[in-house]
Design a protein around this motif. Structure first.
Motif, PDB file in Angstrom:
ATOM      1  N   TYR A 129       0.807  -1.224   0.000  1.00  0.00           N
ATOM      2  CA  TYR A 129       0.000   0.000   0.000  1.00  0.00           C
ATOM      3  C   TYR A 129       0.842   1.278   0.000  1.00  0.00           C
ATOM      4  N   GLY A 130       2.169   1.143   0.030  1.00  0.00           N
ATOM      5  CA  GLY A 130       3.003   2.328   0.023  1.00  0.00           C
ATOM      6  C   GLY A 130       3.059   3.040   1.359  1.00  0.00           C
ATOM      7  N   ASN A 131       2.693   2.341   2.438  1.00  0.00           N
ATOM      8  CA  ASN A 131       2.755   2.966   3.763  1.00  0.00           C
ATOM      9  C   ASN A 131       4.208   3.187   4.170  1.00  0.00           C
ATOM     10  N   CYS A 132       4.384   4.176   5.016  1.00  0.00           N
ATOM     11  CA  CYS A 132       5.706   4.420   5.561  1.00  0.00           C
ATOM     12  C   CYS A 132       5.661   4.164   7.062  1.00  0.00           C
ATOM     13  N   PHE A 133       6.730   3.596   7.603  1.00  0.00           N
ATOM     14  CA  PHE A 133       6.790   3.374   9.043  1.00  0.00           C
ATOM     15  C   PHE A 133       8.242   3.496   9.500  1.00  0.00           C
ATOM     16  N   GLY A 134       8.411   3.573  10.803  1.00  0.00           N
ATOM     17  CA  GLY A 134       9.751   3.738  11.334  1.00  0.00           C
ATOM     18  C   GLY A 134      10.058   2.755  12.441  1.00  0.00           C
ATOM     19  N   LEU A 135      11.354   2.627  12.745  1.00  0.00           N
ATOM     20  CA  LEU A 135      11.830   1.794  13.841  1.00  0.00           C
ATOM     21  C   LEU A 135      12.658   2.645  14.787  1.00  0.00           C
ATOM     22  N   ILE A 136      12.506   2.338  16.081  1.00  0.00           N
ATOM     23  CA  ILE A 136      13.355   2.948  17.096  1.00  0.00           C
ATOM     24  C   ILE A 136      13.954   1.820  17.913  1.00  0.00           C
ATOM     25  N   LEU A 137      15.281   1.737  17.931  1.00  0.00           N
ATOM     26  CA  LEU A 137      15.993   0.717  18.695  1.00  0.00           C
ATOM     27  C   LEU A 137      16.821   1.410  19.770  1.00  0.00           C
ATOM     28  N   ILE A 162       8.084  -0.175  16.965  1.00  0.00           N
ATOM     29  CA  ILE A 162       7.631  -0.071  15.575  1.00  0.00           C
ATOM     30  C   ILE A 162       6.627   1.069  15.529  1.00  0.00           C
ATOM     31  N   VAL A 163       6.882   2.042  14.659  1.00  0.00           N
ATOM     32  CA  VAL A 163       6.062   3.255  14.604  1.00  0.00           C
ATOM     33  C   VAL A 163       5.328   3.283  13.268  1.00  0.00           C
ATOM     34  N   PRO A 164       4.061   2.827  13.208  1.00  0.00           N
ATOM     35  CA  PRO A 164       3.321   2.794  11.942  1.00  0.00           C
ATOM     36  C   PRO A 164       3.041   4.197  11.408  1.00  0.00           C
ATOM     37  N   LYS A 165       2.985   4.292  10.067  1.00  0.00           N
ATOM     38  CA  LYS A 165       2.628   5.546   9.378  1.00  0.00           C
ATOM     39  C   LYS A 165       3.431   6.716   9.950  1.00  0.00           C
ATOM     40  N   ALA A 166       4.744   6.545   9.975  1.00  0.00           N
ATOM     41  CA  ALA A 166       5.598   7.533  10.625  1.00  0.00           C
ATOM     42  C   ALA A 166       6.573   8.150   9.634  1.00  0.00           C
ATOM     43  N   SER A 167       6.878   9.422   9.856  1.00  0.00           N
ATOM     44  CA  SER A 167       7.930  10.123   9.134  1.00  0.00           C
ATOM     45  C   SER A 167       9.100  10.344  10.081  1.00  0.00           C
ATOM     46  N   ARG A 168      10.183  10.955   9.589  1.00  0.00           N
ATOM     47  CA  ARG A 168      11.321  11.258  10.459  1.00  0.00           C
ATOM     48  C   ARG A 168      10.887  12.211  11.574  1.00  0.00           C
ATOM     49  N   LEU A 197      18.659   8.472  38.186  1.00  0.00           N
ATOM     50  CA  LEU A 197      18.340   8.864  36.820  1.00  0.00           C
ATOM     51  C   LEU A 197      19.138   8.052  35.817  1.00  0.00           C
ATOM     52  N   LEU A 198      18.530   7.790  34.676  1.00  0.00           N
ATOM     53  CA  LEU A 198      19.176   7.040  33.613  1.00  0.00           C
ATOM     54  C   LEU A 198      19.010   7.761  32.282  1.00  0.00           C
ATOM     55  N   THR A 199      19.822   7.356  31.319  1.00  0.00           N
ATOM     56  CA  THR A 199      19.714   7.892  29.967  1.00  0.00           C
ATOM     57  C   THR A 199      19.645   6.741  28.972  1.00  0.00           C
ATOM     58  N   LEU A 200      19.334   7.085  27.717  1.00  0.00           N
ATOM     59  CA  LEU A 200      19.189   6.086  26.662  1.00  0.00           C
ATOM     60  C   LEU A 200      20.071   6.435  25.481  1.00  0.00           C
ATOM     61  N   SER A 201      20.542   5.382  24.806  1.00  0.00           N
ATOM     62  CA  SER A 201      21.142   5.533  23.486  1.00  0.00           C
ATOM     63  C   SER A 201      20.139   4.983  22.487  1.00  0.00           C
ATOM     64  N   ILE A 202      19.844   5.782  21.445  1.00  0.00           N
ATOM     65  CA  ILE A 202      18.721   5.445  20.565  1.00  0.00           C
ATOM     66  C   ILE A 202      19.147   5.566  19.112  1.00  0.00           C
ATOM     67  N   GLY A 203      18.701   4.616  18.309  1.00  0.00           N
ATOM     68  CA  GLY A 203      18.883   4.673  16.864  1.00  0.00           C
ATOM     69  C   GLY A 203      17.555   4.555  16.165  1.00  0.00           C
ATOM     70  N   GLY A 204      17.391   5.271  15.051  1.00  0.00           N
ATOM     71  CA  GLY A 204      16.125   5.243  14.329  1.00  0.00           C
ATOM     72  C   GLY A 204      16.313   5.037  12.845  1.00  0.00           C
ATOM     73  N   ALA A 205      15.292   4.467  12.202  1.00  0.00           N
ATOM     74  CA  ALA A 205      15.322   4.269  10.751  1.00  0.00           C
ATOM     75  C   ALA A 205      13.908   4.358  10.213  1.00  0.00           C
ATOM     76  N   VAL A 206      13.788   4.915   9.028  1.00  0.00           N
ATOM     77  CA  VAL A 206      12.499   5.014   8.351  1.00  0.00           C
ATOM     78  C   VAL A 206      12.528   4.068   7.145  1.00  0.00           C
ATOM     79  N   TYR A 207      11.427   3.386   6.908  1.00  0.00           N
ATOM     80  CA  TYR A 207      11.332   2.370   5.862  1.00  0.00           C
ATOM     81  C   TYR A 207      11.681   2.944   4.482  1.00  0.00           C
ATOM     82  N   LYS A 208      12.463   2.147   3.717  1.00  0.00           N
ATOM     83  CA  LYS A 208      12.761   2.428   2.325  1.00  0.00           C
ATOM     84  C   LYS A 208      12.197   1.301   1.465  1.00  0.00           C
ATOM     85  N   GLU A 209      11.913   1.586   0.207  1.00  0.00           N
ATOM     86  CA  GLU A 209      11.305   0.583  -0.672  1.00  0.00           C
ATOM     87  C   GLU A 209      12.168  -0.668  -0.814  1.00  0.00           C
TER      88      GLU A 209
END
Length: 330
Positions: free
Chosen positions: A201-209, A259-265, A289-301
């Motif tokens: 369907y051409g949807n876009c989604f993203g990942l956060i690790l 998993i972030v459905p229908k997401a942009s950057r 207190l704590l902190t996070l290290s985070i990586g993100g990616a947006v779906y490519k065809e």
């Protein structure tokens, strides 16, 4: 010869009467004949020994007794209605009846057939009744019914137990035991679904690790019990920070995936900022207190499950190499 055979088959009236008397006197079925009077009453003309013994009739009750006088009004009306139906329709009537015969309270059951006997010359109307007891069969039927009801109850209870067991197994199969977030197996399935939807369907989604900074130090210095509590608390903060449509789970160890459905950057960046803010405001038990290290990616065809995970993983390690408490897009 033929004549002799025919004569042998001939049964006289006397023979018929003798046969009837034998049946009448020896039958275990209840047999009776009642005469209908002009005023609508019914008189017992004959009652066979089986019926006399059953109800312990006196000679007066067994023969020549008025049913209207003998029976309670309601019982008489019920019986008279059946007798009248038989006579008016000039046809057999079948019905079941039950009685309590002694103080034990046990109900006994009979199947009764009424036959009309109408004298065409005199107009007298009689009913011949045959009543056969089936109490034993009724008891068996009741026992079978009770047994079936109990069996149905057991089946329902067992079915409920199995349904509950299946629900527990389903939870075990898709949820992480410690954090109660989705486990890696479930995340793999959800990620496969998102890839398929995106390609179709051409949807876009993203990942956060992401992972918790310095978590190994927490385990080494405070022990795994405290480390587990940190993960549970973190999971609670994570659930409060994401949208209802987002899918969060434990990827492994102290790594978590969203998993972030229908997401942009921009959508992913906003979610990360919310999560980092909430984490930095949360005081973890015995840790602070704590902190996070985070990586993100947006779906490519060109992405498949492995490639988009690899891109998010590379982004995560870039954040760690920057000195932690960072977010990086791949």
């Amino acid at each position: 010869m033929i004549k002799q055979v025919n004569e042998h088959k001939t049964v006289s009236c006397e023979d018929e009467l003798r046969f009837f008397k034998a049946v009448w006197n020896n039958s275990e079925d209840n047999l009776f004949i009642v005469l209908k009077t002009e005023d609508g009453d019914f008189i017992t003309e004959r009652t066979n020994p089986a019926l006399v013994k059953l109800f312990q009739f006196t000679p007066e009750q067994a023969s020549g007794s008025s049913l209207k006088a003998l029976l309670p009004a309601e019982a008489f009306q019920k019986i008279a209605q059946r007798y009248n139906d038989c006579l008016q329709n000039n046809a057999a009537v079948h019905y079941e009846e039950s009685h309590v015969l002694d103080d034990s309270g046990g109900v006994r059951y009979w199947e009764t057939m009424l036959l009309p006997i109408i004298d065409e010359q005199t107009g007298e109307q009689r009913v011949f009744g045959i009543s056969r007891e089936f109490t034993r069969l009724k008891r068996i039927e009741e026992q079978l019914k009770l047994a079936n009801e109990r069996l149905e109850e057991k089946v329902k209870a067992r079915t409920k137990e199995l349904e509950e067991a299946l629900q527990k197994m389903e939870k075990i199969s898709i949820y992480d035991k410690l954090t109660k977030l989705y486990n890696r197996h479930k995340l793999d399935d959800e990620l496969t679904n998102e890839i398929n939807f995106a390609k179709r369907y051409g949807n876009c989604f993203g990942l956060i690790l992401m992972d918790v900074d310095n978590f190994k130090t927490i385990n080494d210095s405070l022990g795994h019990v405290i480390g587990d509590k940190v993960l549970v608390e973190f999971a609670d903060v994570l659930k409060q920070s994401i949208r209802q449509t987002d899918i969060a789970g434990r990827w492994g160890g102290d790594e978590f995936l969203i998993i972030v459905p229908k997401a942009s950057r921009e959508t992913i960046l906003h979610l990360v900022n919310t999560l980092q803010k909430n984490i930095k405001q949360h005081e973890f038990e015995k840790v602070g207190l704590l902190t996070l290290s985070i990586g993100g990616a947006v779906y490519k065809e060109s992405d498949d499950v492995d490639s988009i995970i690899q891109r998010a993983d590379r982004a995560l390690y870039k954040s760690k190499n920057k000195g932690k408490d960072n977010f990086t897009f791949e």
